[in-house]
Scaffold this motif. Structure first.
Motif, PDB file in Angstrom:
ATOM      1  N   GLY A 199       0.784  -1.229   0.000  1.00  7.62           N
ATOM      2  CA  GLY A 199       0.000   0.000   0.000  1.00  7.62           C
ATOM      3  C   GLY A 199       0.809   1.267   0.000  1.00  7.62           C
ATOM      4  N   GLN A 200       2.096   1.210   0.329  1.00  9.25           N
ATOM      5  CA  GLN A 200       2.915   2.419   0.272  1.00  9.25           C
ATOM      6  C   GLN A 200       3.113   2.827  -1.190  1.00  9.25           C
ATOM      7  OE1 GLN A 200       6.163   1.004   3.182  1.00  9.25           O
ATOM      8  NE2 GLN A 200       6.159   3.232   3.452  1.00  9.25           N
ATOM      9  N   ARG A 201       3.148   4.151  -1.434  1.00  8.05           N
ATOM     10  CA  ARG A 201       3.297   4.655  -2.790  1.00  8.05           C
ATOM     11  C   ARG A 201       4.768   4.911  -3.110  1.00  8.05           C
ATOM     12  NH1 ARG A 201      -0.149   5.032   0.708  1.00  8.05           N
ATOM     13  NH2 ARG A 201       0.086   7.272   1.064  1.00  8.05           N
ATOM     14  N   ILE A 202       5.146   4.457  -4.298  1.00  7.13           N
ATOM     15  CA  ILE A 202       6.524   4.628  -4.769  1.00  7.13           C
ATOM     16  C   ILE A 202       6.482   5.318  -6.132  1.00  7.13           C
ATOM     17  CG2 ILE A 202       8.694   3.495  -5.340  1.00  7.13           C
ATOM     18  CD1 ILE A 202       7.899   3.035  -2.458  1.00  7.13           C
ATOM     19  N   GLY A 203       7.166   6.450  -6.268  1.00 11.53           N
ATOM     20  CA  GLY A 203       7.207   7.163  -7.536  1.00 11.53           C
ATOM     21  C   GLY A 203       8.109   6.462  -8.547  1.00 11.53           C
ATOM     22  N   LEU A 204       7.718   6.520  -9.795  1.00 11.51           N
ATOM     23  CA  LEU A 204       8.525   5.967 -10.894  1.00 11.51           C
ATOM     24  C   LEU A 204       8.544   7.026 -11.988  1.00 11.51           C
ATOM     25  CD1 LEU A 204      10.115   3.788 -12.313  1.00 11.51           C
ATOM     26  CD2 LEU A 204       7.980   2.548 -12.756  1.00 11.51           C
ATOM     27  N   PHE A 205       9.504   7.950 -11.873  1.00  7.17           N
ATOM     28  CA  PHE A 205       9.579   9.108 -12.758  1.00  7.17           C
ATOM     29  C   PHE A 205      10.696   8.884 -13.770  1.00  7.17           C
ATOM     30  CE2 PHE A 205       8.131  11.778  -8.835  1.00  7.17           C
ATOM     31  CZ  PHE A 205       6.859  11.250  -8.939  1.00  7.17           C
ATOM     32  N   ALA A 206      10.372   8.179 -14.838  1.00  8.86           N
ATOM     33  CA  ALA A 206      11.408   7.789 -15.796  1.00  8.86           C
ATOM     34  C   ALA A 206      10.778   7.505 -17.153  1.00  8.86           C
ATOM     35  CB  ALA A 206      12.154   6.554 -15.285  1.00  8.86           C
ATOM     36  N   ASP A 207      11.654   7.321 -18.148  1.00 12.04           N
ATOM     37  CA  ASP A 207      11.202   7.065 -19.507  1.00 12.04           C
ATOM     38  C   ASP A 207      11.040   5.571 -19.766  1.00 12.04           C
ATOM     39  OD1 ASP A 207      11.176   9.744 -20.097  1.00 12.04           O
ATOM     40  OD2 ASP A 207      13.192   9.780 -20.937  1.00 12.04           O
ATOM     41  N   ASN A 208      10.450   5.258 -20.922  1.00 15.02           N
ATOM     42  CA  ASN A 208      10.177   3.883 -21.299  1.00 15.02           C
ATOM     43  C   ASN A 208      11.472   3.132 -21.605  1.00 15.02           C
ATOM     44  OD1 ASN A 208       8.566   1.734 -21.778  1.00 15.02           O
ATOM     45  ND2 ASN A 208       7.794   2.418 -23.757  1.00 15.02           N
ATOM     46  N   ARG A 209      11.705   2.078 -20.850  1.00 15.00           N
ATOM     47  CA  ARG A 209      12.917   1.275 -20.999  1.00 15.00           C
ATOM     48  C   ARG A 209      12.773   0.018 -20.161  1.00 15.00           C
ATOM     49  NH1 ARG A 209      17.462   4.586 -17.608  1.00 15.00           N
ATOM     50  NH2 ARG A 209      18.533   2.625 -17.956  1.00 15.00           N
ATOM     51  N   ARG A 210      13.763  -0.859 -20.283  1.00 20.00           N
ATOM     52  CA  ARG A 210      13.726  -2.131 -19.550  1.00 20.00           C
ATOM     53  C   ARG A 210      13.604  -1.913 -18.046  1.00 20.00           C
ATOM     54  NH1 ARG A 210      18.920  -5.457 -20.587  1.00 20.00           N
ATOM     55  NH2 ARG A 210      17.828  -5.968 -22.532  1.00 20.00           N
ATOM     56  N   ALA A 211      14.368  -0.981 -17.511  1.00 21.62           N
ATOM     57  CA  ALA A 211      14.360  -0.761 -16.069  1.00 21.62           C
ATOM     58  C   ALA A 211      12.996  -0.276 -15.573  1.00 21.62           C
ATOM     59  CB  ALA A 211      15.454   0.249 -15.688  1.00 21.62           C
ATOM     60  N   TRP A 212      12.254   0.421 -16.461  1.00 22.25           N
ATOM     61  CA  TRP A 212      10.941   0.933 -16.049  1.00 22.25           C
ATOM     62  C   TRP A 212       9.990  -0.220 -15.753  1.00 22.25           C
ATOM     63  CZ3 TRP A 212       5.807   1.023 -16.396  1.00 22.25           C
ATOM     64  CH2 TRP A 212       5.116   2.163 -15.964  1.00 22.25           C
ATOM     65  N   ILE A 213       9.860  -1.147 -16.688  1.00 19.33           N
ATOM     66  CA  ILE A 213       8.917  -2.249 -16.467  1.00 19.33           C
ATOM     67  C   ILE A 213       9.432  -3.204 -15.389  1.00 19.33           C
ATOM     68  CG2 ILE A 213       9.822  -3.759 -18.303  1.00 19.33           C
ATOM     69  CD1 ILE A 213       6.843  -4.468 -18.890  1.00 19.33           C
ATOM     70  N   LEU A 214      10.731  -3.272 -15.196  1.00 12.02           N
ATOM     71  CA  LEU A 214      11.292  -4.071 -14.101  1.00 12.02           C
ATOM     72  C   LEU A 214      10.826  -3.517 -12.756  1.00 12.02           C
ATOM     73  CD1 LEU A 214      13.249  -6.021 -12.678  1.00 12.02           C
ATOM     74  CD2 LEU A 214      15.095  -4.400 -13.165  1.00 12.02           C
ATOM     75  N   VAL A 215      10.976  -2.205 -12.563  1.00 11.71           N
ATOM     76  CA  VAL A 215      10.532  -1.591 -11.305  1.00 11.71           C
ATOM     77  C   VAL A 215       9.021  -1.719 -11.155  1.00 11.71           C
ATOM     78  CG1 VAL A 215      10.370   0.574 -10.010  1.00 11.71           C
ATOM     79  CG2 VAL A 215      12.487   0.007 -11.226  1.00 11.71           C
ATOM     80  N   ASP A 216       8.310  -1.466 -12.224  1.00  7.54           N
ATOM     81  CA  ASP A 216       6.847  -1.546 -12.206  1.00  7.54           C
ATOM     82  C   ASP A 216       6.380  -2.921 -11.736  1.00  7.54           C
ATOM     83  OD1 ASP A 216       4.063  -0.712 -13.135  1.00  7.54           O
ATOM     84  OD2 ASP A 216       4.440  -2.440 -14.434  1.00  7.54           O
ATOM     85  N   GLN A 217       6.938  -3.977 -12.290  1.00 12.04           N
ATOM     86  CA  GLN A 217       6.506  -5.328 -11.924  1.00 12.04           C
ATOM     87  C   GLN A 217       6.958  -5.713 -10.520  1.00 12.04           C
ATOM     88  OE1 GLN A 217       4.422  -7.601 -13.745  1.00 12.04           O
ATOM     89  NE2 GLN A 217       4.017  -5.567 -14.568  1.00 12.04           N
ATOM     90  N   ALA A 218       8.101  -5.200 -10.079  1.00 14.91           N
ATOM     91  CA  ALA A 218       8.546  -5.479  -8.707  1.00 14.91           C
ATOM     92  C   ALA A 218       7.615  -4.825  -7.695  1.00 14.91           C
ATOM     93  CB  ALA A 218       9.979  -4.986  -8.520  1.00 14.91           C
ATOM     94  N   LEU A 219       7.161  -3.606  -7.992  1.00 17.97           N
ATOM     95  CA  LEU A 219       6.217  -2.936  -7.096  1.00 17.97           C
ATOM     96  C   LEU A 219       4.895  -3.709  -7.036  1.00 17.97           C
ATOM     97  CD1 LEU A 219       6.813   0.811  -8.097  1.00 17.97           C
ATOM     98  CD2 LEU A 219       7.810  -0.459  -6.182  1.00 17.97           C
ATOM     99  N   ALA A 220       4.421  -4.170  -8.199  1.00 18.42           N
ATOM    100  CA  ALA A 220       3.177  -4.941  -8.230  1.00 18.42           C
ATOM    101  C   ALA A 220       3.312  -6.237  -7.443  1.00 18.42           C
ATOM    102  CB  ALA A 220       2.787  -5.241  -9.677  1.00 18.42           C
ATOM    103  N   ALA A 221       4.470  -6.876  -7.540  1.00 20.33           N
ATOM    104  CA  ALA A 221       4.689  -8.170  -6.882  1.00 20.33           C
ATOM    105  C   ALA A 221       4.735  -8.067  -5.365  1.00 20.33           C
ATOM    106  CB  ALA A 221       5.993  -8.791  -7.388  1.00 20.33           C
ATOM    107  N   THR A 222       4.997  -6.869  -4.849  1.00 19.76           N
ATOM    108  CA  THR A 222       5.125  -6.684  -3.404  1.00 19.76           C
ATOM    109  C   THR A 222       3.922  -5.991  -2.787  1.00 19.76           C
ATOM    110  OG1 THR A 222       6.347  -4.649  -3.857  1.00 19.76           O
ATOM    111  CG2 THR A 222       7.647  -6.608  -3.415  1.00 19.76           C
TER     112      THR A 222
END
Length: 609
Positions: free
Chosen positions: A71-94
């Motif tokens: 439930g904690q919010r984490i900002g992801l202020f970046a452009d489209n790239r591999r690292a973006w979807i990596l962080v996105d999916q890690a946040l969803a998984a937790t």
């Protein structure tokens, strides 16, 4: 209306969550390549689904070990790239909530988003991007996607690997995974604000997962089919496409406008999703090449266009469609080669595709399907069926999605009548974050969302879009003018790059016009004043496209107009990231020019009386 509390209780259901998408694809397609490139500018080592799955788990374990909780919010202020979807999916998984935005967003807006959403930490593109925000947001933990310093993504991944090596990661991940529920917030996406300040759209795991499943059901996408990615990843239009790729086992290839032409030709994608501006540019280039072709070649293409007209009108059966495709691929082989030769689906979304462009591309045999949606609907509401691809519409509603057309008083209208589009379905947002008043203004107690868009539904149940309710121009006579269809028609002119209609409470509609300056420079007459010649040409184009014989009323025709010195753009704040006009900003920025344009136009009208 439910309150905007952080979590609503619901029985766990893996089918309504985002993390199982990656888990299932890892199981079925472990060795398929998922991310061939690191970014549009950098190739990097290709990652398989198995490798991506492992890296997501490393990052997820690291975040949990640092004490971040569901439930904690984490900002992801970046452009489209591999690292973006990596962080996105890690946040969803937790069970963490992503709050995404692009790196080119103004620092003041990023600060507003981080503070309003209550971010506990933020991922930035690089240190140059992070440095000014560290000063603005000293209370936040900040990491960078680039680099390998103490506050970098690479250090977090290393921490995760160490946790796995020590046998401490699995229990953290399992506990977090079992706690996630379908009604938990997956993401808070701040809208681009074409007419208002950004609002935080709250989307749950169930919202987004239902949209992924419905899109997969409607679009026939095979595992391994390459997808090009060019739009901002934080925008739900691009994001849902990437989730579909994840669900179907498809590689995502990051590209940009500089590499797009070459990547289409060399990488042979099966699926692309563009905003209308890109399709308009493609259509303009194809039309120019056809006009330059010898007469006999144009004559050879007559059967393609004849069959294509039937396909675009929705009057072609399976045999006609198959014959049209065969002729298109044979007689237009250079076009198909330029697109890589394997394109199966080309999606247009984000805003309306001009009808003439839509018809032209479908008549050529290109598999263009237009869709409709909003950030508030995760985002897809409807999309055309590739097997019944009638131009001019945005298709039928997705499975489990209801659409009604209603009058301003809320009455449901009959097929063919124009009104506001109302939407109900599993993809409709929970509401606007920390803004109950704005939530209640658009979402009723029965789950119906007032979209703010105008449209109608035909007898076959397909939806057509007319524009935005807020964009309606009411003239002094009381006549209503919907600007978007008119602007779409005007943009089909080779002389017009961008256009915005104005005229609220005026006697007639006016326009701010950005001409195609390359064409102006190329075709300017040496014997006449270029500015005078340009104004004459634009007036002729207005009359040709909106005059007698067109589908437009006399009240829709452009009166006075002003030629802009430079294009509208995202960089100067007059366009959104998906190239929609920020009408309110443009009205404010060019108020003097608009008023002077109408004063001059009215003076000329008085002079003729």
């Amino acid at each position: 209306m439910a309150g905007m509390d952080e979590h609503l209780s619901a029985a766990p259901a893996g089918a309504a969550l985002i993390p199982p998408l990656l888990e299932a694809t890892r199981h079925k397609h472990a060795e398929l390549i998922f991310l061939p490139r690191d970014s549009p500018q950098q190739e990097g080592e290709a990652w398989s689904f198995a490798r991506f799955h492992d890296e997501v788990r490393f990052l997820a374990a690291a975040l949990l070990s640092l004490g971040f909780e569901r439930g904690q919010r984490i900002g992801l202020f970046a452009d489209n790239r591999r690292a973006w979807i990596l962080v996105d999916q890690a946040l969803a998984a937790t069970g963490l909530v992503s709050v995404p935005r692009g790196r080119d967003t103004a620092p003041a807006e990023l600060q507003m988003i981080a503070e309003h959403s209550g971010c506990s930490a933020v991922f930035f593109e690089d240190e140059e991007h992070a440095a000014p925000m560290r000063t603005r947001l000293p209370q936040l933990r900040c990491w960078t996607l680039d680099g390998d310093g103490a506050d970098s993504l690479q250090q977090l991944l290393q921490l995760g690997r160490e946790l796995f090596a020590r046998g401490e990661a699995e229990s953290l991940l399992l506990q977090a995974r079992e706690a996630i529920e379908p009604e938990d917030i997956l993401t808070i996406v701040y809208t681009s604000g074409t007419t208002d300040s950004p609002k935080g759209v709250v989307l749950t795991h169930r919202n987004v997962r239902s949209n992924v499943d419905a899109a997969c059901a409607v679009l026939d996408i095979e595992p391994g089919g390459r997808m090009l990615s060019i739009l901002p990843a934080w925008h739900m239009y691009e994001r849902i496409k990437e989730y579909v790729a994840l669900a179907r086992g498809c590689p995502i290839i990051y590209t940009d406008t500089r590499r797009l032409k070459n990547d289409l030709r060399e990488l042979s994608p099966q699926l692309v999703a563009f905003v209308p501006r890109i399709w308009e540019q493609l259509a303009a280039g194809l039309k120019a090449r056809l006009e330059e072709a010898p007469r006999y070649k144009r004559a050879l293409l007559a059967p393609v266009f004849a069959l294509g007209a039937r396909v675009a009108a929705g009057k072609a059966g399976p045999l006609t469609r198959a014959l049209h495709q065969r002729l298109s691929r044979t007689l237009l082989a250079p076009l198909w080669k330029a697109l890589g030769g394997q394109l199966r689906i080309g999606v247009s979304g984000g805003s309306a595709l001009p009808v003439e462009v839509d018809r032209f591309l479908v008549s050529l045999g290109l598999p263009i399907v237009q869709g409709y949606g909003l950030t508030e609907t995760s985002p897809v509401v409807s999309v055309r069926d590739p097997q019944h691809n009638r131009a001019e519409t945005v298709g039928a509603p997705l499975p489990e999605t209801e659409i009604q057309i209603r009058s301003p008083e809320g009455a449901v209208l009959a097929p063919g009548e124009n009104g506001e589009i109302w939407i109900r379905g599993p993809q409709v947002m929970r509401g606007y974050y920390r803004d109950e008043a704005k939530t209640r203004a658009v979402l009723d107690d029965n789950g119906w969302l007032h979209s703010g868009d105008l449209g109608h539904i035909d007898q076959g149940g397909e939806l057509s879009i007319l524009g935005r309710c807020k964009d309606t121009i009411v003239l002094k006579s009381g006549e209503n003018v919907e600007p978007e269809p008119i602007e779409c028609q005007l943009r089909t002119s080779p002389w017009i790059h961008q256009v915005m209609l104005v005229g609220q409470d005026k006697k007639q509609v006016g326009a701010l016009v950005v001409p195609d300056y390359e064409r102006v420079a190329k075709e300017a007459s040496h014997g006449e004043e270029p500015k005078i010649r340009l104004h004459q040409t634009l007036r002729q184009e207005f009359d040709r496209l909106l005059g007698e014989g067109s589908a437009f009323r006399p009240v829709d025709r452009v009166g006075p107009f002003h030629v802009m010195d430079k294009p509208f753009s995202y960089e100067d704040g007059t366009e959104t990231e998906t190239l929609k006009l920020r009408r309110k900003v443009i009205h404010q920025s060019f108020a003097r020019e608009i008023e002077a344009m109408f004063e001059t136009g009215e003076a000329k009208m008085r002079g003729r009386l």
